[in-house]
Design a protein around this motif. Structure first.
Motif, PDB file in Angstrom:
ATOM      1  N   PRO A   1       2.158  14.725  -0.085  1.00  0.00           N
ATOM      2  CA  PRO A   1       3.085  15.291  -1.068  1.00  0.00           C
ATOM      3  C   PRO A   1       3.038  16.820  -1.086  1.00  0.00           C
ATOM      4  O   PRO A   1       1.973  17.422  -1.062  1.00  0.00           O
ATOM      5  N   GLY A   2       4.229  17.416  -1.095  1.00  0.00           N
ATOM      6  CA  GLY A   2       4.339  18.867  -1.132  1.00  0.00           C
ATOM      7  C   GLY A   2       4.395  19.533   0.222  1.00  0.00           C
ATOM      8  O   GLY A   2       4.654  20.725   0.316  1.00  0.00           O
TER       9      GLY A   2
ATOM     10  N   HIS B   1       9.828   9.364  -5.288  1.00  0.00           N
ATOM     11  CA  HIS B   1       9.337   8.317  -4.390  1.00  0.00           C
ATOM     12  C   HIS B   1       7.831   8.148  -4.443  1.00  0.00           C
ATOM     13  O   HIS B   1       7.320   7.113  -4.025  1.00  0.00           O
ATOM     14  N   HIS B   2       7.122   9.132  -4.930  1.00  0.00           N
ATOM     15  CA  HIS B   2       5.669   9.023  -5.046  1.00  0.00           C
ATOM     16  C   HIS B   2       5.219   8.668  -6.459  1.00  0.00           C
ATOM     17  O   HIS B   2       4.037   8.571  -6.721  1.00  0.00           O
TER      18      HIS B   2
ATOM     19  N   GLN C   1       4.076  -1.179  -3.265  1.00  0.00           N
ATOM     20  CA  GLN C   1       2.963  -1.319  -2.329  1.00  0.00           C
ATOM     21  C   GLN C   1       3.546  -1.456  -0.927  1.00  0.00           C
ATOM     22  O   GLN C   1       4.343  -2.364  -0.684  1.00  0.00           O
ATOM     23  N   PRO C   2       3.160  -0.586  -0.005  1.00  0.00           N
ATOM     24  CA  PRO C   2       3.704  -0.707   1.355  1.00  0.00           C
ATOM     25  C   PRO C   2       3.275  -2.024   1.990  1.00  0.00           C
ATOM     26  O   PRO C   2       2.238  -2.575   1.648  1.00  0.00           O
TER      27      PRO C   2
ATOM     28  N   ASP D   1      12.068  17.189  -5.396  1.00  0.00           N
ATOM     29  CA  ASP D   1      12.375  16.275  -6.496  1.00  0.00           C
ATOM     30  C   ASP D   1      12.409  14.831  -5.992  1.00  0.00           C
ATOM     31  O   ASP D   1      11.880  13.922  -6.640  1.00  0.00           O
ATOM     32  N   GLY D   2      13.029  14.619  -4.845  1.00  0.00           N
ATOM     33  CA  GLY D   2      13.077  13.277  -4.260  1.00  0.00           C
ATOM     34  C   GLY D   2      11.694  12.778  -3.903  1.00  0.00           C
ATOM     35  O   GLY D   2      11.370  11.597  -4.100  1.00  0.00           O
TER      36      GLY D   2
END
Length: 169
Positions: free
Chosen positions: A80-81, A148-149, A155-156, A143-144
């Protein structure tokens, strides 16, 4: 500038070349990859280590190298990020920063040579984020990513590498 760099065994030689190039440019470089080209390491281990440290703010940018650059890009982009960009030309490297504010540059050691890689790194380091319309678009990406996180119970699939039933065999 504080730069994290890393590679798997396929990218070791190019990583060493780029690391020396950066040090000649007086960059503060920390190596997260192999110190010896005879060892083996899985690219996700290196890619996550570099991307996570950048996401924590310990480094301004990172460079990741594997055979094609694809695996490192996919890995780093999972953090993330982080915005990682696979670049094998100087124009893409410049635009990765100017348009997308990419903090991570990935390259494929089996795709490009060391002299082109140095030019790509230089173009990427010299570029600055344009802001304006680009800032609005990057904000939409961020933002997206947050959406999504978010903790939503997703759960994948645990066996996501298997082929669909009709494609086996």
């Amino acid at each position: 500038m504080k730069i994290a760099i890393g590679a798997d065994e396929a990218g070791f030689t190019l990583k060493e070349c780029i690391k020396a190039f950066l040090q000649d440019q007086q960059a503060d470089v920390t190596d997260f990859g192999l110190m010896d080209g005879t060892q083996a390491i899985d690219y996700p281990d290196v890619g996550f280590a570099v991307a996570e440290e950048i996401a924590k703010g310990k480094f301004e940018r990172g460079i990741l190298i594997c055979g094609t650059g694809i695996g490192m890009t996919i890995t780093a982009d999972k953090v993330p990020g982080i915005r990682a960009a696979l670049c094998h030309d100087t124009y893409s490297a410049e635009r990765a920063v100017r348009s997308n504010n990419a903090q991570v540059l990935t390259m494929g050691a089996r795709v490009i040579g060391s002299e082109l890689a140095k030019h790509i790194v230089r173009a990427w380091l010299d570029a600055t984020f344009d802001q304006g319309n680009s800032a609005r678009k990057v904000q939409k990406i961020m933002d997206g990513e947050r959406r999504h996180h978010a903790t939503d119970g997703y759960q994948p699939e645990t066996n996501s590498c298997s082929l669909p039933q009709n494609q086996k065999g």
